[in-house]
Design a protein around this motif. Structure first.
Motif, PDB file in Angstrom:
ATOM      1  N   ASP A  45      70.802   6.017  -0.034  1.00  0.00           N
ATOM      2  CA  ASP A  45      70.854   4.555  -0.031  1.00  0.00           C
ATOM      3  C   ASP A  45      69.529   3.926   0.387  1.00  0.00           C
ATOM      4  OD1 ASP A  45      73.487   4.732  -0.778  1.00  0.00           O
ATOM      5  OD2 ASP A  45      74.253   4.591   1.273  1.00  0.00           O
ATOM      6  N   MET A  46      68.588   4.742   0.814  1.00  0.00           N
ATOM      7  CA  MET A  46      67.290   4.215   1.257  1.00  0.00           C
ATOM      8  C   MET A  46      66.209   4.703   0.296  1.00  0.00           C
ATOM      9  SD  MET A  46      67.579   5.218   5.236  1.00  0.00           S
ATOM     10  CE  MET A  46      69.146   5.494   6.040  1.00  0.00           C
ATOM     11  N   GLU A  47      64.988   4.432   0.672  1.00  0.00           N
ATOM     12  CA  GLU A  47      63.891   4.921  -0.156  1.00  0.00           C
ATOM     13  C   GLU A  47      63.410   6.296   0.343  1.00  0.00           C
ATOM     14  OE1 GLU A  47      60.821   1.911   1.939  1.00  0.00           O
ATOM     15  OE2 GLU A  47      63.009   1.890   2.056  1.00  0.00           O
ATOM     16  N   TYR A  48      64.233   6.957   1.138  1.00  0.00           N
ATOM     17  CA  TYR A  48      63.812   8.231   1.715  1.00  0.00           C
ATOM     18  C   TYR A  48      64.550   9.420   1.114  1.00  0.00           C
ATOM     19  CZ  TYR A  48      61.774   5.199   5.270  1.00  0.00           C
ATOM     20  OH  TYR A  48      61.057   4.238   5.908  1.00  0.00           O
ATOM     21  N   GLY A  49      63.979  10.596   1.323  1.00  0.00           N
ATOM     22  CA  GLY A  49      64.586  11.822   0.820  1.00  0.00           C
ATOM     23  C   GLY A  49      64.656  12.882   1.910  1.00  0.00           C
ATOM     24  N   ARG A  50      64.952  14.084   1.493  1.00  0.00           N
ATOM     25  CA  ARG A  50      65.135  15.182   2.436  1.00  0.00           C
ATOM     26  C   ARG A  50      63.845  15.494   3.193  1.00  0.00           C
ATOM     27  NH1 ARG A  50      68.117  20.268  -0.226  1.00  0.00           N
ATOM     28  NH2 ARG A  50      69.538  18.628  -0.913  1.00  0.00           N
ATOM     29  N   ALA A  51      62.735  15.261   2.544  1.00  0.00           N
ATOM     30  CA  ALA A  51      61.452  15.535   3.186  1.00  0.00           C
ATOM     31  C   ALA A  51      61.262  14.609   4.401  1.00  0.00           C
ATOM     32  CB  ALA A  51      60.312  15.347   2.200  1.00  0.00           C
ATOM     33  N   HIS A  52      61.692  13.359   4.267  1.00  0.00           N
ATOM     34  CA  HIS A  52      61.599  12.424   5.384  1.00  0.00           C
ATOM     35  C   HIS A  52      62.506  12.872   6.533  1.00  0.00           C
ATOM     36  CE1 HIS A  52      60.354  10.136   1.835  1.00  0.00           C
ATOM     37  NE2 HIS A  52      59.579   9.456   2.640  1.00  0.00           N
ATOM     38  N   HIS A  53      63.679  13.351   6.164  1.00  0.00           N
ATOM     39  CA  HIS A  53      64.619  13.834   7.175  1.00  0.00           C
ATOM     40  C   HIS A  53      64.009  14.960   7.998  1.00  0.00           C
ATOM     41  CE1 HIS A  53      68.783  15.821   8.100  1.00  0.00           C
ATOM     42  NE2 HIS A  53      68.192  15.365   9.178  1.00  0.00           N
ATOM     43  N   ARG A  54      63.400  15.904   7.295  1.00  0.00           N
ATOM     44  CA  ARG A  54      62.814  17.053   7.994  1.00  0.00           C
ATOM     45  C   ARG A  54      61.712  16.602   8.946  1.00  0.00           C
ATOM     46  NH1 ARG A  54      63.610  20.055   2.799  1.00  0.00           N
ATOM     47  NH2 ARG A  54      61.551  19.445   2.074  1.00  0.00           N
ATOM     48  N   ALA A  55      60.851  15.710   8.475  1.00  0.00           N
ATOM     49  CA  ALA A  55      59.769  15.227   9.335  1.00  0.00           C
ATOM     50  C   ALA A  55      60.347  14.540  10.571  1.00  0.00           C
ATOM     51  CB  ALA A  55      58.869  14.265   8.556  1.00  0.00           C
ATOM     52  N   ILE A  56      61.307  13.663  10.349  1.00  0.00           N
ATOM     53  CA  ILE A  56      61.926  12.934  11.460  1.00  0.00           C
ATOM     54  C   ILE A  56      62.592  13.883  12.444  1.00  0.00           C
ATOM     55  CG2 ILE A  56      63.847  11.395  12.014  1.00  0.00           C
ATOM     56  CD1 ILE A  56      63.115   9.759   9.547  1.00  0.00           C
ATOM     57  N   HIS A  57      63.272  14.877  11.907  1.00  0.00           N
ATOM     58  CA  HIS A  57      63.948  15.841  12.779  1.00  0.00           C
ATOM     59  C   HIS A  57      62.965  16.516  13.731  1.00  0.00           C
ATOM     60  CE1 HIS A  57      66.838  19.075  13.892  1.00  0.00           C
ATOM     61  NE2 HIS A  57      65.720  19.773  14.016  1.00  0.00           N
ATOM     62  N   PHE A  58      61.876  17.031  13.171  1.00  0.00           N
ATOM     63  CA  PHE A  58      60.979  17.821  14.010  1.00  0.00           C
ATOM     64  C   PHE A  58      60.094  16.955  14.905  1.00  0.00           C
ATOM     65  CE2 PHE A  58      62.147  21.105  10.865  1.00  0.00           C
ATOM     66  CZ  PHE A  58      62.602  22.070  11.761  1.00  0.00           C
ATOM     67  N   ILE A  59      59.847  15.724  14.507  1.00  0.00           N
ATOM     68  CA  ILE A  59      59.137  14.819  15.409  1.00  0.00           C
ATOM     69  C   ILE A  59      60.042  14.472  16.597  1.00  0.00           C
ATOM     70  CG2 ILE A  59      58.163  12.505  15.672  1.00  0.00           C
ATOM     71  CD1 ILE A  59      57.264  12.714  12.720  1.00  0.00           C
ATOM     72  N   HIS A  60      61.301  14.272  16.306  1.00  0.00           N
ATOM     73  CA  HIS A  60      62.258  14.024  17.384  1.00  0.00           C
ATOM     74  C   HIS A  60      62.337  15.214  18.333  1.00  0.00           C
ATOM     75  CE1 HIS A  60      66.094  12.967  19.354  1.00  0.00           C
ATOM     76  NE2 HIS A  60      66.410  14.231  19.171  1.00  0.00           N
ATOM     77  N   ARG A  61      62.330  16.385  17.751  1.00  0.00           N
ATOM     78  CA  ARG A  61      62.519  17.615  18.518  1.00  0.00           C
ATOM     79  C   ARG A  61      61.286  17.947  19.349  1.00  0.00           C
ATOM     80  NH1 ARG A  61      65.478  21.163  20.730  1.00  0.00           N
ATOM     81  NH2 ARG A  61      66.302  22.900  19.528  1.00  0.00           N
ATOM     82  N   SER A  62      60.116  17.600  18.862  1.00  0.00           N
ATOM     83  CA  SER A  62      58.870  17.874  19.569  1.00  0.00           C
ATOM     84  C   SER A  62      58.028  16.608  19.633  1.00  0.00           C
ATOM     85  CB  SER A  62      58.068  18.961  18.846  1.00  0.00           C
ATOM     86  OG  SER A  62      58.823  20.129  18.688  1.00  0.00           O
ATOM     87  N   PRO A  63      58.436  15.656  20.457  1.00  0.00           N
ATOM     88  CA  PRO A  63      57.702  14.382  20.512  1.00  0.00           C
ATOM     89  C   PRO A  63      56.256  14.636  20.906  1.00  0.00           C
ATOM     90  CG  PRO A  63      59.749  14.292  21.792  1.00  0.00           C
ATOM     91  CD  PRO A  63      59.509  15.729  21.452  1.00  0.00           C
ATOM     92  N   GLY A  64      55.341  13.970  20.232  1.00  0.00           N
ATOM     93  CA  GLY A  64      53.938  14.139  20.539  1.00  0.00           C
ATOM     94  C   GLY A  64      53.293  15.286  19.773  1.00  0.00           C
ATOM     95  N   THR A  65      54.041  15.908  18.912  1.00  0.00           N
ATOM     96  CA  THR A  65      53.489  17.011  18.117  1.00  0.00           C
ATOM     97  C   THR A  65      52.332  16.496  17.256  1.00  0.00           C
ATOM     98  OG1 THR A  65      54.026  18.770  16.561  1.00  0.00           O
ATOM     99  CG2 THR A  65      55.047  16.661  16.151  1.00  0.00           C
ATOM    100  N   THR A  66      51.405  17.389  16.956  1.00  0.00           N
ATOM    101  CA  THR A  66      50.286  16.999  16.099  1.00  0.00           C
ATOM    102  C   THR A  66      50.647  17.194  14.635  1.00  0.00           C
ATOM    103  OG1 THR A  66      49.342  19.213  16.104  1.00  0.00           O
ATOM    104  CG2 THR A  66      48.622  17.714  17.839  1.00  0.00           C
ATOM    105  N   VAL A  67      49.858  16.599  13.777  1.00  0.00           N
ATOM    106  CA  VAL A  67      50.081  16.729  12.339  1.00  0.00           C
ATOM    107  C   VAL A  67      49.980  18.194  11.920  1.00  0.00           C
ATOM    108  CG1 VAL A  67      49.173  16.138  10.068  1.00  0.00           C
ATOM    109  CG2 VAL A  67      49.306  14.403  11.848  1.00  0.00           C
TER     110      VAL A  67
END
Lengths: 168, 168
Positions: A45-67
């Motif tokens: 329903d948004m402009e996002y896909g599974r790739a966005h989900h994965r990025a969000i998941h791991f940023i949440h899991r490791s806040p402050g992680t580098t690119v």
DNA sequence: CTTGGAATGTCAACAAGGCTGACTTATCCT
DNA sequence: AGGATAAGTCAGCCTTGTTGACATTCCAAG
């Protein structure tokens, strides 16, 4: 640590037949479809896909992680990740902070809005996981985890263990 | 059938915490990458991708299956499948036979050449699976399968069971 | 025997999300 | 000062998914 099947089951090795392995392969295929189905429905329903989900998941899991770190966890090219990350930053879901020690680095954090989306995605995914865990029971869950960990590549396993250690 | 965790572990429910569920989710993510890595490496040298692998796998598993049946197993659109199927037929890996009873239907079979590719792909995938199964042991494998089956959608589960019955 | 619907196949257009290669900018370290 | 590293960007390509429209073939019901 039962590395040898004979130690658990005298008659066995039957669980290593090609037919059993094929069933395991198909189980992975069908289960993975279920695994991603619920978040995918939300993302559709948004402009996002599974790739966005994965990025969000791991940023949440490791806040402050580098690119760079995120890159090696996700196993994609920086161009591919950058496309996703750029939209998330533009849309105010992710914040990119210049490193204090090393100013070349960018440290990634979810904003409040980003954390909200993360919540709704992971709630959906965890609901299914919880139902499956509950139905199968703790012994089955332990086995599930053991087999999955044994299936990982070495470097992925390392990432998995690192994340694991941050947990409760 | 231990549907209730309490029946196996008096102190428990700890395996249902959000943290445990998150780890399970990440295990699925990393393990799936390993799961597809070996066949992907083989396919990378050809003009084929993962979609071709999936088609070949299920045609091998259910020789003579119709296009419609394959469609619902794979969960893609017919246009998407058709593109893959067409190249496989053109390249002489898959044979499409007009149905005897219903001539609208096409029954799909692997050719000798197709069966050879199937072999090499599934050998690679099964090698990893076998190693993981062996390392984890039969009890873990049973749990692995239980949890995966509980994660599937209803309709996927039906397909899975149907395939299962054909097996040894 | 005609006609509606089902199964299949095809064309066109598009999007997500991978990839490679080349290059810039800023920063760090030796 | 100069090489290495982190990040970002541009361009172009591929696979694999999507919709929508449409033709063909055939079965079966009226």
């Amino acid at each position: 640590m039962p590395d040898n099947p004979m130690s658990q089951s005298g008659q066995s090795l039957l669980f290593l037949t090609d037919e059993q392995l094929r069933k395991g392969i198909e189980a992975m295929f069908f289960a993975y479809r279920g695994f991603t189905a619920d978040p995918d429905r939300i993302l559709a329903d948004m402009e996002y896909g599974r790739a966005h989900h994965r990025a969000i998941h791991f940023i949440h899991r490791s806040p402050g992680t580098t690119v760079n770190n995120l890159l090696s966890i996700l196993g994609v090219t920086k161009q591919s990740l950058n496309r996703v990350l750029r939209t998330l930053i533009e849309d105010g879901l992710v914040e990119s902070r210049i490193g204090k020690e090393d100013k070349r680095e960018r440290h990634l954090h979810l904003t409040v809005k980003g954390a909200e989306l993360e919540r709704s995605l992971s709630d959906a995914q965890r609901d299914r996981m919880r139902a499956a865990y509950r139905a199968a029971g703790p012994v089955a869950v332990a086995g599930f985890r053991q087999v999955l960990e044994a299936m990982m590549d070495q470097d992925l396993r390392r990432h998995f263990d690192t994340l694991k250690d941050r947990g409760a």
